[in-house]
Design an enzyme around this catalytic site. Structure first.
Site, PDB file in Angstrom:
ATOM      1  N   ARG A 134      -9.432  -8.742  27.526  1.00 21.55           N
ATOM      2  CA  ARG A 134     -10.080  -9.094  26.257  1.00 21.55           C
ATOM      3  C   ARG A 134     -11.604  -9.105  26.386  1.00 21.55           C
ATOM      4  O   ARG A 134     -12.297  -9.926  25.776  1.00 21.55           O
ATOM      5  CB  ARG A 134      -9.594 -10.458  25.754  1.00 21.55           C
ATOM      6  CG  ARG A 134      -8.109 -10.543  25.478  1.00 21.55           C
ATOM      7  CD  ARG A 134      -7.665  -9.594  24.381  1.00 21.55           C
ATOM      8  NE  ARG A 134      -6.240  -9.743  24.131  1.00 21.55           N
ATOM      9  CZ  ARG A 134      -5.280  -9.102  24.772  1.00 21.55           C
ATOM     10  NH1 ARG A 134      -5.598  -8.234  25.732  1.00 21.55           N
ATOM     11  NH2 ARG A 134      -4.009  -9.300  24.484  1.00 21.55           N
ATOM     12  N   SER A 184      -4.142 -13.634  17.065  1.00 18.52           N
ATOM     13  CA  SER A 184      -4.239 -14.574  18.190  1.00 18.52           C
ATOM     14  C   SER A 184      -5.627 -15.206  18.222  1.00 18.52           C
ATOM     15  O   SER A 184      -6.617 -14.508  18.427  1.00 18.52           O
ATOM     16  CB  SER A 184      -3.964 -13.847  19.510  1.00 18.52           C
ATOM     17  OG  SER A 184      -2.662 -13.327  19.531  1.00 18.52           O
ATOM     18  N   GLU A 193     -10.557 -16.488  21.200  1.00 18.76           N
ATOM     19  CA  GLU A 193     -10.727 -15.036  21.220  1.00 18.76           C
ATOM     20  C   GLU A 193     -11.516 -14.575  20.008  1.00 18.76           C
ATOM     21  O   GLU A 193     -12.158 -13.527  20.020  1.00 18.76           O
ATOM     22  CB  GLU A 193      -9.351 -14.367  21.244  1.00 18.76           C
ATOM     23  CG  GLU A 193      -9.382 -12.867  21.374  1.00 18.76           C
ATOM     24  CD  GLU A 193      -7.990 -12.278  21.543  1.00 18.76           C
ATOM     25  OE1 GLU A 193      -7.815 -11.108  21.173  1.00 18.76           O
ATOM     26  OE2 GLU A 193      -7.093 -12.986  22.028  1.00 18.76           O
TER      27      GLU A 193
END
Length: 337
Positions: free
Chosen positions: A164, A236, A333
């Site tokens: 990520r 998410s 995130e």
């Protein structure tokens, strides 16, 4: 064509559907127009790239200029009997691109089906799901460097991809505007079914074809994840934490059914943030207008009328509860403005 909008509402431009505004939005559909937008003496004092609005949370009015790419072309660059290289402009919906690949029997992106957002965001976050990541198929990234006032290209290796993460979230943060991404896709079958329920769901549809894998991924995601048209969310909200192998071993000894996966560093292990949040008793938790989704604890949702501040207050509460129970820190995130 360059289009400018002032004091513009953002509710329909962010998947959380929070009611904020931006001082200015500049939309462009040709990369050459960035030379004009960021001409010397003309550069906006404060700016941010707004793509599909799927990985962003506005907590206040944006006091600056949002740069909004609009180019949606897909161009085949090279092709042989083994693979194909294609350049995709940044405003193409990511899942539309995956569908394009599957329709043409091109392997590599199918496990990333139904991930929300635009192609331009894929290298920034190095989006991933079901054992695959964008870096697996990205060959080059084209972008405008605001600091250098010029167009640049980075190879896959130069993007410094990690979980990520990428160079666009670190060294090039605040100076790169991605205009297009090149992908190298295979014509040879290469199913990647080792993650979660994907193998079972694929087999139930008749076996490991591209179409079946895509349908399986979409079915799993639709079952677990809310539709942004119904419940505002950014997918998410948290990253899966990566911890020392020794820490993981201690936790697994205490919680035998704790999911855990290999990390890039062999001395680390990746834990499932959704499982940690669930086990902290927060799946389905609600605080006023915001809550933790009742089928996927990684997802924070806007039940209607929530502010960005309310979402962030819930995020901090979730982080505190997970840290208290497991001693593990989970990071957001989503980009918060």
């Amino acid at each position: 064509m360059i289009k400018k909008y002032f004091d513009h509402p953002l509710r329909d431009l962010n998947s959380f559907h929070v009611e904020e505004r931006a001082d200015c939005i500049i939309e462009f559909d040709r990369k050459q127009e960035l030379d004009e937008i960021f001409a010397e003496g003309n550069t906006p004092e404060k700016w941010y790239v707004l793509g599909g609005g799927n990985n962003i949370l506005f907590t206040q009015q944006y006091k600056g200029t949002l740069i909004h790419p609009a180019g949606r072309n897909i161009t085949v660059l090279t092709e042989d009997s083994e693979q194909l290289t294609v350049e995709v402009e940044s405003a193409v919906e990511w899942d539309d691109f995956v569908a394009w690949c599957v329709e043409r029997e091109l392997w590599g992106a199918e496990n990333l089906s139904l991930i929300p957002g635009n192609v331009g965001a894929s290298p920034v976050q190095n989006i991933g799901a079901y054992g695959a990541e964008a870096k697996d198929v990205i060959s080059k990234v084209h972008f405008y460097d605001v600091e250098q006032r010029g167009h640049r290209t980075l190879s896959n290796a130069e993007c410094h991809f990690a979980y990520r993460d990428s160079i666009f979230k670190r060294e090039l943060r605040g100076r790169a505007i991605i205009t297009s991404v090149e992908f190298r896709l295979s014509k040879q079958p290469n199913p990647n079914l080792g993650y979660g329920d994907l193998a079972r769901e694929t087999e139930a549809r008749g076996g490991a074809t591209l179409k079946n894998i895509r349908e399986a991924v979409c079915a799993i995601r639709r079952h677990k994840l809310p539709d942004t048209a119904v419940l505002g969310n950014a997918g998410s909200f948290f990253k899966n934490p990566i911890v020392d192998a020794a820490v993981a071993k201690t936790l697994i000894a205490k919680y035998e059914n704790m999911p855990h996966y290999p990390a890039a560093n062999p001395e680390k292990r990746k834990l499932a943030a959704g499982w940690l949040i669930d086990q902290a008793g927060l799946k389905g938790y609600r605080a006023g207008n915001v809550g933790v989704h009742d089928r996927q604890a990684l997802v924070l949702v806007n039940h209607g009328g929530a502010t960005g501040g309310e979402v962030m207050a819930l995020a901090r509460y979730v982080q505190e509860q997970v840290a208290q129970k497991f001693g593990v820190e989970i990071e957001a995130e989503v980009n918060v403005l």
